[in-house]
Design a protein around this motif. Structure first.
Motif, PDB file in Angstrom:
ATOM      1  N   CYS A 229       1.288  -0.937   0.025  1.00  0.00           N
ATOM      2  CA  CYS A 229       0.114  -0.077   0.152  1.00  0.00           C
ATOM      3  C   CYS A 229       0.990   1.046   0.117  1.00  0.00           C
ATOM      4  CB  CYS A 229      -1.126  -0.099   1.504  1.00  0.00           C
ATOM      5  SG  CYS A 229      -2.139   1.563   1.179  1.00  0.00           S
ATOM      6  N   ALA A 230       1.287   1.817  -0.943  1.00  0.00           N
ATOM      7  CA  ALA A 230       2.046   3.537  -1.243  1.00  0.00           C
ATOM      8  C   ALA A 230       1.129   4.045  -0.657  1.00  0.00           C
ATOM      9  CB  ALA A 230       2.620   3.064  -2.703  1.00  0.00           C
TER      10      ALA A 230
ATOM     11  N   VAL B  99      -2.880   2.317   8.917  1.00  0.00           N
ATOM     12  CA  VAL B  99      -2.765   1.645   8.145  1.00  0.00           C
ATOM     13  C   VAL B  99      -3.554   0.315   8.335  1.00  0.00           C
ATOM     14  CG1 VAL B  99      -2.092   0.936   5.830  1.00  0.00           C
ATOM     15  CG2 VAL B  99      -1.250   2.616   6.854  1.00  0.00           C
ATOM     16  N   GLY B 100      -4.795  -0.191   7.560  1.00  0.00           N
ATOM     17  CA  GLY B 100      -5.455  -1.843   7.415  1.00  0.00           C
ATOM     18  C   GLY B 100      -5.865  -1.772   6.179  1.00  0.00           C
ATOM     19  N   TRP B 101      -5.432  -3.478   6.156  1.00  0.00           N
ATOM     20  CA  TRP B 101      -6.599  -3.860   5.267  1.00  0.00           C
ATOM     21  C   TRP B 101      -7.584  -4.939   5.463  1.00  0.00           C
ATOM     22  CZ3 TRP B 101      -3.492  -3.741   0.582  1.00  0.00           C
ATOM     23  CH2 TRP B 101      -2.338  -3.198   0.129  1.00  0.00           C
ATOM     24  N   PHE B 102      -8.232  -4.339   4.262  1.00  0.00           N
ATOM     25  CA  PHE B 102      -9.668  -5.089   4.102  1.00  0.00           C
ATOM     26  C   PHE B 102     -10.274  -5.950   3.290  1.00  0.00           C
ATOM     27  CE2 PHE B 102     -11.634  -2.999   7.973  1.00  0.00           C
ATOM     28  CZ  PHE B 102     -10.751  -1.899   8.288  1.00  0.00           C
TER      29      PHE B 102
ATOM     30  N   ALA C  23      -5.911   1.059   3.551  1.00  0.00           N
ATOM     31  CA  ALA C  23      -7.513   2.430   3.991  1.00  0.00           C
ATOM     32  C   ALA C  23      -6.601   2.741   5.126  1.00  0.00           C
ATOM     33  CB  ALA C  23      -8.269   1.980   4.570  1.00  0.00           C
ATOM     34  N   ALA C  24      -6.611   4.131   5.198  1.00  0.00           N
ATOM     35  CA  ALA C  24      -6.215   4.818   6.196  1.00  0.00           C
ATOM     36  C   ALA C  24      -6.273   5.938   7.426  1.00  0.00           C
ATOM     37  CB  ALA C  24      -4.921   5.987   5.526  1.00  0.00           C
TER      38      ALA C  24
ATOM     39  N   SER D 186     -14.753  -0.578   9.008  1.00  0.00           N
ATOM     40  CA  SER D 186     -13.854   0.584   8.164  1.00  0.00           C
ATOM     41  C   SER D 186     -14.629   1.054   7.843  1.00  0.00           C
ATOM     42  CB  SER D 186     -14.579  -0.435   6.452  1.00  0.00           C
ATOM     43  OG  SER D 186     -16.182  -1.367   6.363  1.00  0.00           O
ATOM     44  N   ALA D 187     -15.441   1.434   8.987  1.00  0.00           N
ATOM     45  CA  ALA D 187     -16.085   2.841   8.662  1.00  0.00           C
ATOM     46  C   ALA D 187     -15.451   4.291   9.216  1.00  0.00           C
ATOM     47  CB  ALA D 187     -17.793   3.142   8.793  1.00  0.00           C
ATOM     48  N   SER D 188     -14.317   3.152   9.909  1.00  0.00           N
ATOM     49  CA  SER D 188     -13.801   3.983  11.404  1.00  0.00           C
ATOM     50  C   SER D 188     -12.171   4.763   9.794  1.00  0.00           C
ATOM     51  CB  SER D 188     -12.558   3.008  12.129  1.00  0.00           C
ATOM     52  OG  SER D 188     -13.517   2.702  12.885  1.00  0.00           O
ATOM     53  N   TYR D 189     -12.160   4.435   8.948  1.00  0.00           N
ATOM     54  CA  TYR D 189     -11.286   4.870   7.877  1.00  0.00           C
ATOM     55  C   TYR D 189     -11.739   6.003   6.981  1.00  0.00           C
ATOM     56  CZ  TYR D 189      -8.464   1.006   9.912  1.00  0.00           C
ATOM     57  OH  TYR D 189      -8.093   0.034  10.968  1.00  0.00           O
ATOM     58  N   ASP D 190     -10.944   6.830   6.809  1.00  0.00           N
ATOM     59  CA  ASP D 190     -12.194   8.292   5.952  1.00  0.00           C
ATOM     60  C   ASP D 190     -10.513   8.090   4.227  1.00  0.00           C
ATOM     61  OD1 ASP D 190     -10.242  10.703   7.997  1.00  0.00           O
ATOM     62  OD2 ASP D 190      -9.618   9.477   7.090  1.00  0.00           O
ATOM     63  N   ASN D 191     -10.015   6.795   4.403  1.00  0.00           N
ATOM     64  CA  ASN D 191      -9.059   7.216   2.871  1.00  0.00           C
ATOM     65  C   ASN D 191      -8.805   5.693   2.615  1.00  0.00           C
ATOM     66  OD1 ASN D 191      -7.399  10.169   3.071  1.00  0.00           O
ATOM     67  ND2 ASN D 191      -6.918   9.239   5.067  1.00  0.00           N
TER      68      ASN D 191
END
Length: 125
Positions: A21-22, A33-36, A96-97, A109-114
């Motif tokens: 994830c760049a 940073v998260g992966w979903f 996501a970040a 997932s709703a916690s991430y805005d990018n």
């Protein structure tokens, strides 16, 4: 911050892939940073996440012991090493970040805005 996931592909069961994830910007290390992932016909689910510098890592039970998330600070990337892959890991993977997350929110997932566009992972059995 703009995100771009890469590294997906087709792999046989038992094989490995490493997703990357760049991110644009020099402050990526300050983001959680998260992966979903999302499989056909299923809801998006949490895979793994990593907190800001010095913070912890978190994994879904289904990938614990097989996947490892880490940061490459020099390249402003977050890596997801995936080993012992099986057919259930087949999905589109998204990174996501978020700047500010409390631990109890890190798996949602709703916690991430990018979000970046996903990368397809297909595991053949």
């Amino acid at each position: 911050v703009q995100l771009q996931a890469s590294g997906g592909g087709l792999v046989q069961a038992g094989g490995s892939l490493r997703l990357s994830c760049a991110a644009s910007g020099r402050t990526f290390s300050t983001y959680v940073v998260g992966w979903f992932r999302q499989a056909p016909g299923k809801e998006r689910e949490f895979v793994a996440s990593i907190k800001r510098s010095g913070g912890g890592t978190y994994y879904a039970d289904s990938v614990k012991g097989r996947f490892a998330i880490s940061r490459d600070y020099a390249k402003s990337t977050v890596l997801l090493q995936m080993n012992s892959l099986n057919a259930d890991d087949t999905a589109i993977y998204y990174c996501a970040a978020a700047r500010h997350l409390i631990t109890s929110s890190i798996r949602y997932s709703a916690s991430y805005d990018n979000w970046g566009p996903g990368t397809q992972v297909t595991v053949s059995s």
